[in-house]
Scaffold this motif. Structure first.
Motif, mmCIF file in Angstrom:
data_model
loop_
_atom_site.group_PDB
_atom_site.id
_atom_site.type_symbol
_atom_site.label_atom_id
_atom_site.label_comp_id
_atom_site.label_asym_id
_atom_site.label_seq_id
_atom_site.Cartn_x
_atom_site.Cartn_y
_atom_site.Cartn_z
ATOM 1 N N LYS A 43 45.036 38.507 47.027
ATOM 2 C CA LYS A 43 43.995 37.308 46.722
ATOM 3 C C LYS A 43 42.981 37.609 46.324
ATOM 4 C CE LYS A 43 43.875 32.342 46.969
ATOM 5 N NZ LYS A 43 44.065 31.560 47.294
ATOM 6 N N LEU A 44 42.229 37.989 44.886
ATOM 7 C CA LEU A 44 40.651 38.192 45.286
ATOM 8 C C LEU A 44 40.367 37.010 43.884
ATOM 9 C CD1 LEU A 44 38.155 39.410 45.352
ATOM 10 C CD2 LEU A 44 39.841 41.121 43.363
ATOM 11 N N SER A 45 38.902 35.719 44.363
ATOM 12 C CA SER A 45 38.443 35.181 43.750
ATOM 13 C C SER A 45 37.600 35.642 42.787
ATOM 14 C CB SER A 45 38.433 33.750 44.736
ATOM 15 O OG SER A 45 39.560 33.475 45.528
ATOM 16 N N LEU A 46 37.320 35.690 42.256
ATOM 17 C CA LEU A 46 36.512 36.976 40.983
ATOM 18 C C LEU A 46 35.473 35.778 41.087
ATOM 19 C CD1 LEU A 46 38.972 38.432 38.158
ATOM 20 C CD2 LEU A 46 38.754 39.519 40.537
ATOM 21 N N THR A 47 35.541 34.639 40.805
ATOM 22 C CA THR A 47 35.315 33.358 40.213
ATOM 23 C C THR A 47 35.445 32.150 40.964
ATOM 24 O OG1 THR A 47 35.272 32.087 38.370
ATOM 25 C CG2 THR A 47 33.810 34.124 37.579
ATOM 26 N N SER A 48 34.612 31.188 41.378
ATOM 27 C CA SER A 48 35.337 29.687 41.990
ATOM 28 C C SER A 48 36.121 29.712 40.484
ATOM 29 C CB SER A 48 34.310 28.459 42.045
ATOM 30 O OG SER A 48 33.564 28.092 40.901
ATOM 31 N N GLN A 49 36.864 29.575 39.680
ATOM 32 C CA GLN A 49 37.582 29.287 38.653
ATOM 33 C C GLN A 49 38.685 30.481 38.266
ATOM 34 O OE1 GLN A 49 35.999 26.010 36.554
ATOM 35 N NE2 GLN A 49 34.236 27.544 36.777
ATOM 36 N N LEU A 50 38.297 31.812 38.949
ATOM 37 C CA LEU A 50 39.516 32.922 38.634
ATOM 38 C C LEU A 50 40.079 34.037 39.236
ATOM 39 C CD1 LEU A 50 40.205 33.489 35.536
ATOM 40 C CD2 LEU A 50 38.655 35.115 35.806
ATOM 41 N N VAL A 51 40.978 33.733 39.581
ATOM 42 C CA VAL A 51 41.806 33.846 41.074
ATOM 43 C C VAL A 51 42.726 35.349 40.599
ATOM 44 C CG1 VAL A 51 43.097 33.865 43.013
ATOM 45 C CG2 VAL A 51 41.427 32.099 42.500
ATOM 46 N N LEU A 52 42.550 36.994 40.951
ATOM 47 C CA LEU A 52 43.507 37.510 40.616
ATOM 48 C C LEU A 52 44.379 37.970 42.200
ATOM 49 C CD1 LEU A 52 43.794 40.254 39.239
ATOM 50 C CD2 LEU A 52 42.790 41.911 40.376
ATOM 51 N N ASN A 53 45.506 37.705 41.642
ATOM 52 C CA ASN A 53 46.982 37.479 42.676
ATOM 53 C C ASN A 53 47.459 38.992 41.899
ATOM 54 O OD1 ASN A 53 46.606 34.360 42.679
ATOM 55 N ND2 ASN A 53 46.979 34.607 44.914
ATOM 56 N N ALA A 54 48.011 39.973 43.674
ATOM 57 C CA ALA A 54 48.479 41.108 42.691
ATOM 58 C C ALA A 54 49.365 40.946 44.389
ATOM 59 C CB ALA A 54 47.790 42.071 42.973
ATOM 60 N N THR A 55 50.717 42.021 43.935
ATOM 61 C CA THR A 55 51.490 41.918 45.584
ATOM 62 C C THR A 55 52.279 43.567 45.224
ATOM 63 O OG1 THR A 55 53.358 41.385 46.207
ATOM 64 C CG2 THR A 55 53.663 41.325 44.407
ATOM 65 N N ILE A 56 52.683 44.917 46.343
ATOM 66 C CA ILE A 56 53.345 45.799 46.383
ATOM 67 C C ILE A 56 54.618 45.593 47.078
ATOM 68 C CG2 ILE A 56 53.180 48.147 46.460
ATOM 69 C CD1 ILE A 56 49.700 47.811 46.919
ATOM 70 N N ASN A 57 55.619 45.835 46.391
ATOM 71 C CA ASN A 57 56.560 45.584 46.642
ATOM 72 C C ASN A 57 57.096 44.664 47.482
ATOM 73 O OD1 ASN A 57 59.400 47.460 47.683
ATOM 74 N ND2 ASN A 57 58.317 47.135 49.667
ATOM 75 N N PRO A 58 56.668 43.490 47.000
ATOM 76 C CA PRO A 58 57.575 42.184 47.784
ATOM 77 C C PRO A 58 58.707 42.187 48.159
ATOM 78 C CG PRO A 58 57.282 41.865 45.423
ATOM 79 C CD PRO A 58 57.095 43.582 45.511
ATOM 80 N N ASP A 59 58.686 41.032 49.175
ATOM 81 C CA ASP A 59 60.488 40.568 49.269
ATOM 82 C C ASP A 59 60.048 39.349 49.860
ATOM 83 O OD1 ASP A 59 62.538 42.583 51.575
ATOM 84 O OD2 ASP A 59 62.455 41.128 52.564
ATOM 85 N N PHE A 60 61.636 38.967 49.746
ATOM 86 C CA PHE A 60 61.680 37.660 49.979
ATOM 87 C C PHE A 60 62.954 36.943 50.285
ATOM 88 C CE2 PHE A 60 60.132 38.271 45.437
ATOM 89 C CZ PHE A 60 58.845 38.592 45.321
ATOM 90 N N GLY A 61 63.106 37.882 51.491
ATOM 91 C CA GLY A 61 64.524 37.611 52.194
ATOM 92 C C GLY A 61 65.082 35.939 52.819
ATOM 93 N N GLN A 62 63.579 35.909 53.002
ATOM 94 C CA GLN A 62 63.419 34.265 53.996
ATOM 95 C C GLN A 62 63.566 33.244 52.457
ATOM 96 O OE1 GLN A 62 60.639 35.921 52.715
ATOM 97 N NE2 GLN A 62 59.036 35.046 52.288
ATOM 98 N N VAL A 63 64.013 33.519 51.302
ATOM 99 C CA VAL A 63 64.145 32.993 50.412
ATOM 100 C C VAL A 63 65.589 31.823 50.409
ATOM 101 C CG1 VAL A 63 63.832 32.094 47.703
ATOM 102 C CG2 VAL A 63 62.155 33.390 48.782
#
Length: 848
Positions: A263-283
């Protein structure tokens, strides 16, 4: 000190709804007590007003709020006085899912756009919840943020402290911040809701009615980086053979995954989220259903990467217009083929322009050889597969055939053109990254086969126009689509429309009317989907080749009507017809819906509806031949006890009737759902849902006979579903949750009929001819899904999951067996194939 507090209180009381924040150099200790000296420097706000059940009345209990801040954090302290502190409801729940209880919520419109707000809730037991509000009055509890809050008992009530990191909030760079701000308190035993500023219940607005938070100076937005790596391991025991008649032997398959969220806050109003090989086994697993319709079932998204911050990707006015044209449906991504990486950019470019960008790549690997399994020896080798570089598992765990690698892209920009009004542009694309299949015949009826329609493009213009009070509304969307790839010969859709590469389609929906205020509201709407509209490559589209006109009139009393706390009744009329050159009239529907909140805060309602003049162009696949459908009437009634009681019940029951001409059958049906929620202890909750229902639809198509006639059959499907959700809260950060669903269904066929289209090209029920096909396609199926999740958030942002799951299928009858299943209860359930999985996942958020 007393004089200082008196002056501060007087200053805060000058403006109703206005809070004043005080800068502090010493942060308060977060224990819920509000006994730190620094709290005495902040003025208290006490001018609360009752919103429910007596709108505008004085609250029955006093509430005090104080606000502090420093360069990193906003602190909110709330004292909830109570004349009967021993009756404060301190029921515990899982983080993000507090039960009915005494609770306070702090809502912050930090961008002050009057449309978007972040809400942070803490109940008297210390359970936290975060909510994202968008489009003024829409909300999502799926937003998940890292913050902290503590609750504590007092001799005169209870209190709470919240510490909200400023990096979670979008705010502009300015010498003095001016934010929208509201505080809500709910007193469970009284079903009382009080607010820091009155938000009328008849208003079609929420965020735009907030008060103000003033006094914050010298806050500078700064870049924030948050890294959340995870490590996960699972051990699954599954049948060696995919043949459902061979549930044994079973083999163990261990696997491991590593991944990273950024999670990268480029500005206080713009956020970049990225994921590599996400796992959702708890869902939690999807609900088991029996879908006998000709339409795809819609399932809600539960995966955290897609639920968080996805409000901007929602179609404008979808909940108002009942629209079924979504450009983006995140469940298209990564359910059949694993996600390699995904990224999204969300936030505001300027005060009036929001953007959202999402790109996801799905890749898969197939087993290099299955010769070992054919001989009874699975391929247990571990090999590196470049398409899944962060997944480690034996080759036997890989699928026989790889999924279709694709890139999913979605972009949207939405501008505020007036207070509460927006206009948006969006575009999406599903682009195959591998080869396209060109050998599939166009008459193959396989639905949603990525090999047939390998991808697609879509774009839309949407609008949400409102008067300043939010009552008058005009919302809608205009969308277009283009088919990408697939066989050159094209693919036949269920209604007989042929889709070829490059074909384009058009769709729209719109609703306009008075949707706020009381006692009268009304609206009209229209929806159109051309025969070649195809949004399902990236989104969700129930059907095409259909248009709908509708009108609604409502009588509402949201603030009470006589002895009733709330009352509403609406009359709805619909008409559907096709959009092709035939313009076939396919359905009329009338619906009366009434609901009221009774004395004691119990809820009751009913719905009466009728469908008539019905035709179906999807029943006989790939032909578009209309078949007559019987008239259909139904009555549904429901009742719900006060949700704040230790034992809460809800009953939904219905009866319906089909009126069909001879020789087909007129039928009656019924069904019911019983929901029980029992909270015997503050840390224990049991929820049991029992469903028994059937479908009434008249004769259904079975097959096309060699003589050009069509074989139909009456069907009697019955479904039994038992769902258990058991929650044990060991602490606000340590919970154990059990989910189990037992599902059983039977479908009996007969009598059977043959039919051909009449002179008008339609199939009429009165022309059906009884026949005996020499077969009985009746069937029975049963399954059990279960998972148990231990969740420990041992520090904010650091979580450990321990999950056990089981998927159990009923053993089917042997082919050619005369055995027919006429019992609804499961039969030979535990003799069938089953898969057991033990899953461990650790993740930790690191701020840089």
């Amino acid at each position: 000190m007393t004089l200082l507090l008196s002056l501060a209180t007087a200053r805060a009381e000058q403006a109703h709804g206005t809070f004043e924040a005080i800068r502090t150099s010493v942060p308060p200790q977060l224990d819920g007590q509000l006994d730190d000296e620094v709290w005495a420097t902040a003025p208290s706000y006490t001018r609360f007003v009752q919103t429910f059940p007596q709108e505008g009345a004085e609250p029955t209990e006093r509430t005090e709020v104080r606000v502090l801040y420093d360069d990193q954090t906003l602190y909110v302290g709330i004292i909830n006085f109570d004349s009967q502190p021993q009756l404060v409801n301190r029921q515990l729940g899982r983080r993000g899912q507090p039960p009915e209880s005494d609770i306070v919520t702090v809502s912050i419109d930090s961008a002050h756009d009057r449309r978007t707000a972040y809400a942070f809730s803490v109940n008297a037991g210390g359970t936290l919840r975060d909510t994202l509000y968008f489009d003024d009055n829409k909300s999502s509890n799926d937003w998940d943020a890292i913050w902290d809050g503590r609750a504590a008992l007092r001799p005169d009530g209870w209190s709470v402290e919240l510490a909200i990191p400023l990096r979670l909030l979008r705010f502009p760079s300015a010498p003095i911040q001016d934010w929208g701000f509201a505080v809500r308190r709910e007193i469970a035993r009284k079903s009382e809701v009080i607010d820091s500023i009155l938000i009328p219940r008849n208003a079609n607005a929420f965020v735009s009615r907030f008060g103000n938070l003033a006094g914050m100076r010298g806050l500078e937005p700064h870049m924030d980086v948050e890294l959340t790596p995870y490590v996960a391991s699972r051990a699954s025991r599954r049948p060696l053979s995919p043949d459902p008649f061979l549930p044994k032997p079973r083999l163990w398959e261990p696997s491991a995954d590593v991944g990273l969220d950024v999670k990268l806050s480029l500005t206080s109003q713009l956020v970049l989220n990225a994921t590599i090989n996400p796992d959702f086994g708890q869902v939690e697993a999807d609900e088991l259903i029996l879908n006998l319709s000709t339409f795809e079932a819609f399932f809600p998204e539960k995966r955290p990467f897609f639920t968080q911050g996805m409000d901007i990707f929602q179609p404008a006015g979808a909940e108002i217009s009942d629209a079924s044209q979504m450009l983006f449906y995140s469940r298209r991504i990564g359910l059949d083929t694993p996600i390699l990486a995904a990224t999204k950019l969300t936030g505001a470019l300027t005060r009036n322009i929001q953007i959202g960008l999402l790109d996801a790549v799905v890749m898969d690997a197939s087993a290099p050889s299955h010769a070992g399994e054919d001989s009874g020896q699975p391929d247990s080798r571990y090999q590196f597969h470049p398409t899944r570089p962060f997944h480690f598992a034996p080759n036997s765990a890989l699928p026989l055939e790889p999924g279709v690698p694709q890139n999913f892209f979605m972009a949207i920009s939405r501008a505020t053109v007036a207070p509460g009004s927006t206009v948006g542009l969006s575009a999406g694309a599903a682009t195959p990254l591998g080869h396209r299949c060109g050998s599939v015949l166009p008459e193959d009826p396989g639905p949603r086969d990525d090999c047939l329609v390998a991808g697609g493009n879509a774009a839309a213009l949407d609008w949400n126009l409102r008067t300043q009070d939010g009552n008058w509304v005009f919302v809608g969307q205009l969308a277009g689509s283009q088919v990408v790839g697939g066989p050159e010969a094209g693919q036949l859709r269920r209604d007989g429309t042929l889709l070829r590469p490059g074909d384009t389609g058009l769709g729209t929906y719109m609703t306009a009317g008075l949707l706020g205020g009381d006692p009268l509201r009304f609206s009209v709407g229209y929806e159109y989907a051309s025969p070649r509209l195809e949004l399902n490559a990236t989104g969700f589209q129930t059907t095409q080749n259909q248009q709908t006109a509708k009108a609604t009139v409502e009588f509402v009393r949201p603030s009470g009507w006589g002895p009733l706390h709330t009352f509403s009744t609406s009359f709805n009329a619909y008409r559907d017809w096709t959009t092709d050159s035939r313009a076939l009239h396919v359905n009329d529907q009338l619906l009366l819906l009434t609901e009221a909140t009774l004395p004691g805060f119990h809820v009751a309602g009913f719905k009466i509806g009728a469908k008539f003049n019905r035709q179906d162009i999807r029943e006989i696949p790939l032909t578009g031949i209309p078949i007559e459908r019987p008239d259909y009437q139904y009555i549904t009634a429901w009742g719900e006890t006060n949700r704040n009681l230790p034992l809460a019940l809800r009953v939904d029951a219905y009866v319906n009737r089909l009126v069909a001409p001879a020789p087909t059958l007129s039928k009656h049906g019924q069904g019911a759902t019983l929901t029980t929620i029992w909270r015997p202890l503050p840390n224990l909750e049991t929820q049991l849902i029992a469903d028994f229902y059937g479908f009434l639809e008249g004769p259904r198509w079975l097959e096309t006979l060699p003589n050009g006639r069509y074989l139909f059959s009456e069907q009697e499907p019955l479904i039994l579903s038992l769902t258990l959700r058991q929650l044990l809260v060991l602490s606000p950060r340590l919970t154990l949750q059990l989910y189990a669903q037992l599902f059983s269904a039977t479908n009996r066929f007969g009598p059977f009929y043959e039919a051909t289209p009449g002179a008008d090209g339609r199939v009429h029920l009165a022309d059906f001819l009884p026949t005996e096909p020499g077969m009985d396609p009746s069937y029975h199926e049963a399954a059990l899904n279960m998972n148990m999740v231990l969740r420990w958030e041992y520090t904010p942002g650091a979580t450990l999951f321990l999950v056990y799951s089981r998927a159990q299928q009923e053993l089917p009858p042997q082919e050619g067996s005369a055995e027919l299943f006429h019992l609804l209860l499961p039969n030979r359930l535990f003799a069938g194939a089953s898969t057991d999985t033990l899953f461990v996942k650790w993740s930790h958020a690191w701020g840089l």
